[in-house]
Structures are given as C-alpha cells and as structure tokens.
Design a protein around this motif. Structure first.
Motif, short mmCIF file in Angstrom:
data_model
loop_
_atom_site.label_atom_id
_atom_site.label_comp_id
_atom_site.label_asym_id
_atom_site.label_seq_id
_atom_site.Cartn_x
_atom_site.Cartn_y
_atom_site.Cartn_z
N LEU A 76 6.76 4.07 3.64
CA LEU A 76 5.63 3.58 4.42
C LEU A 76 4.88 4.75 5.05
O LEU A 76 5.36 5.89 5.07
CB LEU A 76 6.11 2.63 5.51
N GLU A 77 3.70 4.48 5.58
CA GLU A 77 2.88 5.53 6.17
C GLU A 77 3.59 6.23 7.31
O GLU A 77 3.40 7.42 7.55
CB GLU A 77 1.55 4.94 6.67
N GLU A 78 4.43 5.51 8.06
CA GLU A 78 5.15 6.12 9.19
C GLU A 78 6.32 6.97 8.73
O GLU A 78 7.02 7.57 9.53
CB GLU A 78 5.68 5.03 10.12
N GLY A 79 6.56 7.04 7.41
CA GLY A 79 7.66 7.83 6.88
C GLY A 79 8.94 7.05 6.70
O GLY A 79 9.95 7.60 6.25
N LYS A 127 0.81 -1.22 0.00
CA LYS A 127 0.00 0.00 0.00
C LYS A 127 0.84 1.27 0.00
O LYS A 127 0.31 2.36 -0.19
CB LYS A 127 -0.92 0.01 1.23
N ALA A 128 2.14 1.14 0.21
CA ALA A 128 3.00 2.32 0.37
C ALA A 128 3.25 3.00 -0.97
O ALA A 128 3.08 2.41 -2.05
CB ALA A 128 4.32 1.90 1.00
N SER A 129 3.64 4.28 -0.89
CA SER A 129 4.02 5.03 -2.09
C SER A 129 5.34 4.51 -2.62
O SER A 129 6.28 4.26 -1.86
CB SER A 129 4.16 6.52 -1.74
N ALA A 130 5.44 4.33 -3.92
CA ALA A 130 6.64 3.77 -4.54
C ALA A 130 7.11 4.66 -5.68
O ALA A 130 6.30 5.20 -6.45
CB ALA A 130 6.37 2.36 -5.04
N PHE A 131 8.43 4.84 -5.78
CA PHE A 131 9.04 5.65 -6.83
C PHE A 131 10.16 4.84 -7.47
O PHE A 131 10.97 4.23 -6.77
CB PHE A 131 9.61 6.95 -6.25
#
Length: 715
Positions: free
Chosen positions: A423-426, A404-408
């Motif tokens: 991740l959501e926690e940074g 679910k995390a942002s990916a680049f």
C-alpha cells in the motif's frame, strides 16, 4: 656519532612493536587473558597489531571498537570490568558460551550500549542498578542463566528498550513501578520460567508496540488479571500459564477469543474460555460495584429468593408466574395478527408498485420490511458486487487502496495466484486471488471465511479481510516476509547458494508449528483440521517464527469456483496406482500428495486430525534430513518415511541420515534423536498409534528442554 645514529634507528624500529597497540586493544587483551578459549576464537588477538579492528569478533567504526560478538565458542570464565572503558561500545554478544559470575558494574559505564546479549551462559547475581545508565539500550537478553534477585527499578529508565528477554533465570520480586509506562517502546517481552511474584502491573496495557507472544508464564504472579491487558494489540498472544492468578478472565481486546491454553495452571481463574464458571463470591476485575446503591449488608440480586432464601424475601408465587406466562402468550398472538394484517395490506401494495416501476424501466424500492424467501436468497447467493469486508478492527485500508497498490506475484498454484501488495503507506499484504467462478455460493463462502477470520494464534497466518464479486474473489492476509519453510530447507530453484537453517531455528519452527496445530485441533471454535499441511504453506517471519498458512483454503477455493478437491485427488491416485504397480499403496498416495498425505487419504473421505499429525511427522523428517519427501534410491523412488524406516532397520549411523548442513550441531545429537522418535511416532501407519498434537507439543517443549526420554509408549 655513528653509534648514536645506529641506536636511534634501532630504537625507532622497535617502538612500533612495543607501543603500537592502542588502549582499546589492551582492554580486549585482558578478556583474552582471563577467559579460556578452547576453540581458538581469539587466536588472532595479538599485541603487535596497531588496533583490534581486524580481530575475530571485533567490529570497529572509525578505528574505534563498537561491537564484541563471540557466540557459541565455549568460552569459559568471567567478564573483566575493563570492558566498560570501551567508550564507543554499542553491541555485546556472548550468547551460548560457558561464562559465569556476576555482571561487572563497570560494564554499564559504556553508556552508548545498544544491545547486550548473554543468553545461554551461567551468569549469576543480580542486575546492577547502573543499568539506568544505558539510555540507548534496545536489546537486553539475559535468558537461560542463573540471575537472581529483583529486577532493578532503574530499568524503567531504559526508555528505548525494544527487546527484554529474561526467561529461565531465578528472578524474584515484583515488577518495578512504572514498568508499562517507562518501557513503552517494548516490542518483545519474555519473563517466563522465573519466580516473579506480586500482581501484574496494570500499566502493562500501555505497551502498545508489543508483538508476537508476551510470555509471563511459569512465575508466581498473583491477584487478578488487569483488564488493561486487553489494551495490548489484538495480534499479541498473552501467555499467563502456570502462575497464581485468580478471579474472572477479562473479556476485552487482546484477552478475548483466546483458547484456554493461555490461562491453564492458574486454579483460581474462572470464566471463559476456561470451563470453570465464576461464582457470585468471585471478585470482579474492576473496582466499581455493579450495584452501587445497595448497602454493604444487602444480598446481591436474587440472593435470598427461591431455594435456600428466607421466607421474607421469597420469590413470586406459582399463581403469579402462571398469570404472567398466559398474559405474555395472549400478547404475542395479538401482535402476530396485527403483523399479518399489516404485511398483507402494505407489502402487497409495494409489490404491485415495484412491478409497475420495473415495467417503466425503473427499479422499484420496497418501503417496508418484507423479507420474502426469494429476496433473501437473491441477496446472499447472487451478489454481483461486494465491498471489501474487514475481519479485523485493525484493517485501515479499503478496496480502492488495495486495487491501486503495487502488486508482485509470489507464486501460482491450482488454487490461485498469490500476490505481495504494498500500500502507499508501505504496509505489505499477501493477497490470494481465488478465481472467477462460483458466483452462486456467496452465503456459504461468507460463513466459511468469517469463521476462519476469527482464528487468532501467534503461529497461524491471520486472515484480515476478503472480497467477493462475480468476477473476483480475494483473501487478504498479513504478509510474512521470510518465505516458506520449503525454501528455507532446500533453497529457491535456480539459486546455487542459500543460508541453511541452524538446528535451534529448526527446533523453533517445529515447536511453533506444533503449537499452531494444537490450537487448530483442540482450542479453535470448531476443532479444525488443516488437511494439507506441508512446508510450502508454513511461512517464516523475520525471527524464524513459523506461521501455518492456507488453512481452509481448499474448501474456500472449491466454493469460489473450482479447484481440485480431495475426491478428485483420490481418483487421480487410483489411476496412478494402476499405472505404477511396482509402487506400494502408501508410496503412490504420497507421491500424489507430494509426500505429506497420510496413507489412509486414499480410503477415507473426510480428513482427520491424525492426517495433520502424519504430515507434521514428514515435515520433522524433512527438517532432520534435509531431503525432499520423495527420495531417489537408484532407479526407483521411495518416500521419505519408507527411506527412514529402511535406514533404521539397516542400523545406519545418524550421520548418514542427518542434513549435512547440521554437521556443526553434532553436539545436539540427543535432541535430534529425540525429534526423530517423535517423527516416527507421527508417521505410524496406524492412526490410533499416532500421538495427538498436544502430546507432541508437550514433549517438544518439556522433554527436549529437560533432556529426558521422549515419552511415547509405542516407541
């Protein structure tokens, strides 16, 4: 009246020239007056200015001085005590100058000071007790000076201290009481190359924020290694080399799975990972006795029996031992017969039941431990879905969070795509996707990846977890934020400007990479070979710490379903050689391997450690010259090794070879030539004449520091 008005106007016109500079400016002018400044760093410090905020090296906030930073300018002299009167001073940086004398106690009246960086000077004397006034101090770097005396006990009052670097001084005495509890915010600790003595404080295990290497090496610390050091974060590398420590090495937490390099130079230490075992008379690391019920004069378990024991406490007779062995064998046979009977009756029934269930469209479940060969193979080699497998106790995320995390996308290669995942926690991770094939080799993949996951070294990128399914294979690493060494040397494609690496940073990268390779070659469990070392897989941390990455990646990708192997590379190289008859055998091999593969890579099937040494040598040449490993010479191409050899034969000056960005480091010519000699030894065409990585590491860390001649017999 006319004369009075004229005098008044004349006085007013002069007053800005005589009283314009504010008091902070006059304080700084005392610094200019007593310090020699051969490079003119303070030439624009003029009393005619209203304030010093525009002066070189001075930073102001709201017209008040908050920072003095004049590094590497050959300043000569001592610091004036008046600097402490700058009430809003936050940062002082005089690193790499020629300042001397004691630190003035008045300097510590600037109670808002947050960083004091003085390394690379000749300051002497002790650190004043007044350091306790600096309640906001975060960085204290006094390394490479002549400080002596004990570390003041009052330093533990600097509760916000994050960086404490005191290496290469003459500090003596014990570390202060409460060192670990008082300085709980420490992130970096380097006390190496001093004369500290006494025991290592047991409360040092409370420093839970430490990162990188905790360096206590080259001191006189004595006694046992406190087991509490194992409470430090597992990613921390604890360097205890060359002290007077003794006793068994605790096997817990951050002290586990370390190579012997962290403990050498302590003749009294014993136990793993060192080769000398601990005897029965070696004191334990913890005070409670393992046999609390024995009186003090009782022998330990087993003492006095067998050879050398007294007759009264002699062991069992031979007849008794034979009787016990025979009885055990009979018992094992009976258990085997019972198990065989149980297996044939119960498991046979369940197998028939499972077949009936499958015929009815329902998957049966075995109710006994029946491990048939085909079942175990199906479990390990034909896995359809496998959960995220952590390889580190600190992994606190699961597969769902990862997906679910942002990916680049960070980059693509023939081996796979690399992503930065936040991740959501940074928390930032680096995730490599290996591909979709190879679903039949999970067991082989698992063995390989878990072996790699056990490697822990401050200069090797840590593999934290992996994921396997038929459609997806992922490797999850720590994210290293400062890009690759290739980008640091040459910049990113398309970008005109970039910040070039200084010589000290390049030297730091060379040393760190050598340490990482030495660990792989000599102290890792299987004495690994990297096999594909190049600047693009040497990653850089925020402080330019190098991390060797992509170790074992080629084999994992091959197992996971198909990346080019070294064999296919050799086939392609042979085709290239046929097409380019004008190129030498070595150049053809290096152009194929982007210039980093050893010449014998065309002939030898299995990579060797000397391959890595050759690749490391090319990287050194690249760091010195700033050139790519394939050099364009007129209308032809020449590999970097051949080009350097040509320049040496033609006796070209160092300036023709040196990276233009290193022109400001011309005073480091002796060091640069020393590294060049190391590089040429590494790229010797004869594998036998190349040094080992441990020899290279020793030369880099000792000879270059001491300014002695590089010690390779073939040079």
């Amino acid at each position: 009246m006319f004369h009075f008005l004229f005098f008044l106007l004349f006085f007013n016109s002069l007053s800005p020239l005589t009283i314009s500079l504010n008091p902070e400016g006059y304080v700084l002018l005392t610094l200019k007056q007593i310090i020699k400044d051969p490079q003119g760093s303070m030439n624009n410090w003029n009393s005619s200015d209203q304030n010093p905020c525009s002066w070189n090296g001075i930073t102001c906030k709201d017209q008040t001085v908050v920072s003095i930073s004049i590094p590497k300018r050959k300043l000569y002299g001592s610091l004036p005590s008046s600097l402490g009167s700058l009430s809003q001073l936050r940062h002082v940086n005089f690193r790499s100058n020629q300042l001397f004398g004691a630190l003035p106690q008045e300097l510590f009246q600037a109670q808002g000071l947050q960083s004091l960086v003085l390394y690379g000077n000749s300051f002497s004397g002790s650190v004043p007790n007044e350091i306790q006034n600096l309640r906001y101090l975060q960085t204290l770097d006094l390394s490479q000076n002549l400080f002596n005396g004990s570390l003041p006990a009052s330093i533990v009052q600097c509760k916000r201290l994050k960086t404490l670097v005191l290496s290469r001084n003459n500090f003596t005495g014990f570390l202060p009481n409460g060192f670990g509890t008082g300085l709980s915010s420490l992130e970096k600790l380097d006390l190496s190359f001093n004369q500290f003595n006494g025991s290592i404080p047991s409360d040092m295990g409370n420093l839970s924020s430490l990162q990188g290497t905790v360096d206590l090496s080259h001191n006189h610390f004595s006694g046992l290694i406190p087991a509490s050091l194992g409470n430090l974060p597992e990613k921390v590398y604890i360097d205890l080399t060359y002290n007077n420590l003794k006793g068994p090495i605790p096997q817990n937490g951050a002290l586990m799975n370390r190579g012997p390099t962290a403990f050498i130079g302590n003749p009294g230490l014993c136990g793993p990972p060192l080769k000398n075992p601990c005897g029965s008379d070696v004191p334990a690391t913890s005070s409670p006795s393992s046999n609390p019920n024995l009186p003090e004069n009782s022998p330990p378990n087993g003492a006095g029996s067998g050879i050398g024991g007294s007759e009264k406490n002699k062991g069992l007779s031979k007849g008794a031992v034979v009787g016990i062995v025979v009885g055990d064998l009979i018992g094992i046979c009976l258990l085997g017969l019972l198990f065989s009977f149980f297996y044939s009756r119960v498991c046979g029934f369940n197998q028939d039941q499972e077949e009936n269930d499958l015929n009815k469209g329902r998957k049966g479940r075995k109710e006994c431990f029946c491990f048939r060969k085909d079942d175990s193979e199906a479990l390990s080699d034909n896995v359809e879905q496998y959960d995220l497998v952590p390889l580190d106790s600190q992994v606190a995320f699961d597969l769902d969070e990862l997906l679910k995390a942002s990916a680049f996308v960070l980059g693509k290669s023939g081996i796979g795509i690399m992503y930065k995942v936040v991740l959501e926690e940074g928390i930032a991770l680096a995730v490599r996707r290996l591909g979709e094939g190879g679903s039949q080799r999970f067991k082989e993949f698992q063995t390989e990846v878990e072996a790699i996951g056990k490697l822990r070294h401050p200069n090797i990128a840590t593999l934290r977890a992996y994921y396997w399914s038929v459609d997806e294979k992922l490797l999850i690493y720590d994210y290293i934020p400062n890009g690759s060494l290739a980008t640091a040397i040459h910049g990113k494609p398309g970008l005109v400007t970039f910040t070039p690496l200084s010589w000290p940073d390049r030297l730091k990268i060379m040393k760190g990479t050598a340490k990482g390779l030495t660990y792989l070659h000599e102290f890792s469990p299987k004495k690994y070979v990297h096999g594909d070392l190049k600047p693009s897989n040497i990653l850089l941390g925020l402080d330019m710490t190098p991390y060797i990455s992509d170790f074992g990646l080629g084999r994992l990708a091959n197992i996971a379903g198909g990346s080019p192997t070294l064999q296919s590379n050799r086939v392609a190289a042979e085709k290239l050689q046929e097409k380019q008859k004008s190129l030498s055998h070595e150049v053809a091999a290096n152009i194929l391997g982007n210039g980093y593969q050893a010449p014998e890579a065309l002939k030898v099937v299995k990579p060797s450690q000397k391959w890595d040494v050759y690749s490391y040598g090319v990287i050194l040449l690249e760091l010195i010259t700033g050139r790519l490993p394939i050099v364009q010479v007129g209308n032809s191409e020449m590999d970097l090794v051949e080009w350097i050899q040509f320049c040496i034969e033609e006796k070209k000056p160092l300036s023709d070879v040196l990276d233009p960005y290193l022109a400001e480091d011309a005073d480091k010519e002796e060091e640069i030539i020393g590294v060049l000699k190391i590089a040429m030894a590494c790229v010797n065409s004869s594998t036998e004449k190349r040094p080992t990585m441990s020899e290279i590491q020793e030369v880099l860390t000792m000879d270059l520091i001491e300014g002695t001649t590089v010690r390779f017999p073939q040079l």
